[in-house]
Design a protein around this motif. Sequence first.
Motif, PDB file in Angstrom:
ATOM      1  N   TYR A  27       0.829  -1.199   0.000  1.00 14.68           N
ATOM      2  CA  TYR A  27       0.000   0.000   0.000  1.00 14.68           C
ATOM      3  C   TYR A  27       0.865   1.252   0.000  1.00 14.68           C
ATOM      4  O   TYR A  27       0.554   2.228  -0.684  1.00 14.68           O
ATOM      5  CB  TYR A  27      -0.931   0.013   1.218  1.00 14.68           C
ATOM      6  N   ALA A  28       1.958   1.222   0.769  1.00  9.47           N
ATOM      7  CA  ALA A  28       2.848   2.387   0.813  1.00  9.47           C
ATOM      8  C   ALA A  28       3.475   2.652  -0.552  1.00  9.47           C
ATOM      9  O   ALA A  28       3.585   3.805  -0.975  1.00  9.47           O
ATOM     10  CB  ALA A  28       3.933   2.178   1.861  1.00  9.47           C
ATOM     11  N   LEU A  29       3.881   1.606  -1.238  1.00 11.22           N
ATOM     12  CA  LEU A  29       4.452   1.784  -2.578  1.00 11.22           C
ATOM     13  C   LEU A  29       3.412   2.333  -3.552  1.00 11.22           C
ATOM     14  O   LEU A  29       3.722   3.170  -4.391  1.00 11.22           O
ATOM     15  CB  LEU A  29       5.017   0.471  -3.096  1.00 11.22           C
ATOM     16  N   ALA A  30       2.186   1.859  -3.438  1.00 14.31           N
ATOM     17  CA  ALA A  30       1.126   2.375  -4.305  1.00 14.31           C
ATOM     18  C   ALA A  30       0.811   3.827  -3.963  1.00 14.31           C
ATOM     19  O   ALA A  30       0.490   4.624  -4.840  1.00 14.31           O
ATOM     20  CB  ALA A  30      -0.127   1.520  -4.174  1.00 14.31           C
ATOM     21  N   ASP A  31       0.939   4.173  -2.678  1.00 16.71           N
ATOM     22  CA  ASP A  31       0.651   5.537  -2.247  1.00 16.71           C
ATOM     23  C   ASP A  31       1.736   6.513  -2.689  1.00 16.71           C
ATOM     24  O   ASP A  31       1.472   7.680  -2.936  1.00 16.71           O
ATOM     25  CB  ASP A  31       0.502   5.570  -0.724  1.00 16.71           C
ATOM     26  N   VAL A  32       2.964   6.022  -2.799  1.00 18.84           N
ATOM     27  CA  VAL A  32       4.078   6.880  -3.207  1.00 18.84           C
ATOM     28  C   VAL A  32       3.937   7.335  -4.644  1.00 18.84           C
ATOM     29  O   VAL A  32       4.334   8.425  -5.003  1.00 18.84           O
ATOM     30  CB  VAL A  32       5.416   6.131  -2.999  1.00 18.84           C
ATOM     31  N   GLY A  33       3.331   6.527  -5.466  1.00 14.76           N
ATOM     32  CA  GLY A  33       3.186   6.931  -6.851  1.00 14.76           C
ATOM     33  C   GLY A  33       3.383   5.793  -7.821  1.00 14.76           C
ATOM     34  O   GLY A  33       3.202   5.956  -9.024  1.00 14.76           O
ATOM     35  N   PHE A 101       3.291   8.211   7.136  1.00 12.91           N
ATOM     36  CA  PHE A 101       2.935   9.442   7.826  1.00 12.91           C
ATOM     37  C   PHE A 101       3.666  10.640   7.234  1.00 12.91           C
ATOM     38  O   PHE A 101       3.056  11.676   6.965  1.00 12.91           O
ATOM     39  CB  PHE A 101       3.257   9.314   9.321  1.00 12.91           C
ATOM     40  N   VAL A 102       4.968  10.493   7.019  1.00 11.60           N
ATOM     41  CA  VAL A 102       5.754  11.597   6.454  1.00 11.60           C
ATOM     42  C   VAL A 102       5.300  11.912   5.036  1.00 11.60           C
ATOM     43  O   VAL A 102       5.216  13.083   4.639  1.00 11.60           O
ATOM     44  CB  VAL A 102       7.261  11.253   6.495  1.00 11.60           C
ATOM     45  N   TRP A 103       4.994  10.891   4.263  1.00 10.17           N
ATOM     46  CA  TRP A 103       4.576  11.098   2.881  1.00 10.17           C
ATOM     47  C   TRP A 103       3.242  11.827   2.797  1.00 10.17           C
ATOM     48  O   TRP A 103       3.032  12.647   1.908  1.00 10.17           O
ATOM     49  CB  TRP A 103       4.488   9.756   2.164  1.00 10.17           C
TER      50      TRP A 103
END
Length: 138
Positions: A27-33, A101-103
Amino acid sequence: MTMTFKRRLYRLSLVSATLLLLGALAYALADVGIYSLQLFWFCYLFTFAGIVSCMKTMETWSSWLEDTSEDSDETTLRSNIYPLAFNLEAFAILLVAAFLFVWTVGRSPTSQEGLIFIWCIIVAIGCALTGRLAAGLE
């Protein structure tokens, strides 16, 4: 409860925590772009598999009275890697949560991002507490 049964429980718990970590990481990788439909499917698949594995762990734990396993040799000293593994897992999940959180601080976070962040914190606390419990395993 025998040590063999406890080790089985910790192995199942470690598998479920790892699957939940992989789901949060996807999910974090998908959220990054790195946005792709397949990445979200992996996120949902890993999270669902982690929850099913948690249910299997709870089902195994609830049947400890029917456990018929026997410790083969109680004098044999085995290394206890489970506390380290669970604490590393908790640290990795906290890193993923901090990254999320930082992203999302720079922009207005959505409710789904907030829920994933809270889910990561809950899983990290569970891993840390399980690592503390696993320290008593001989």
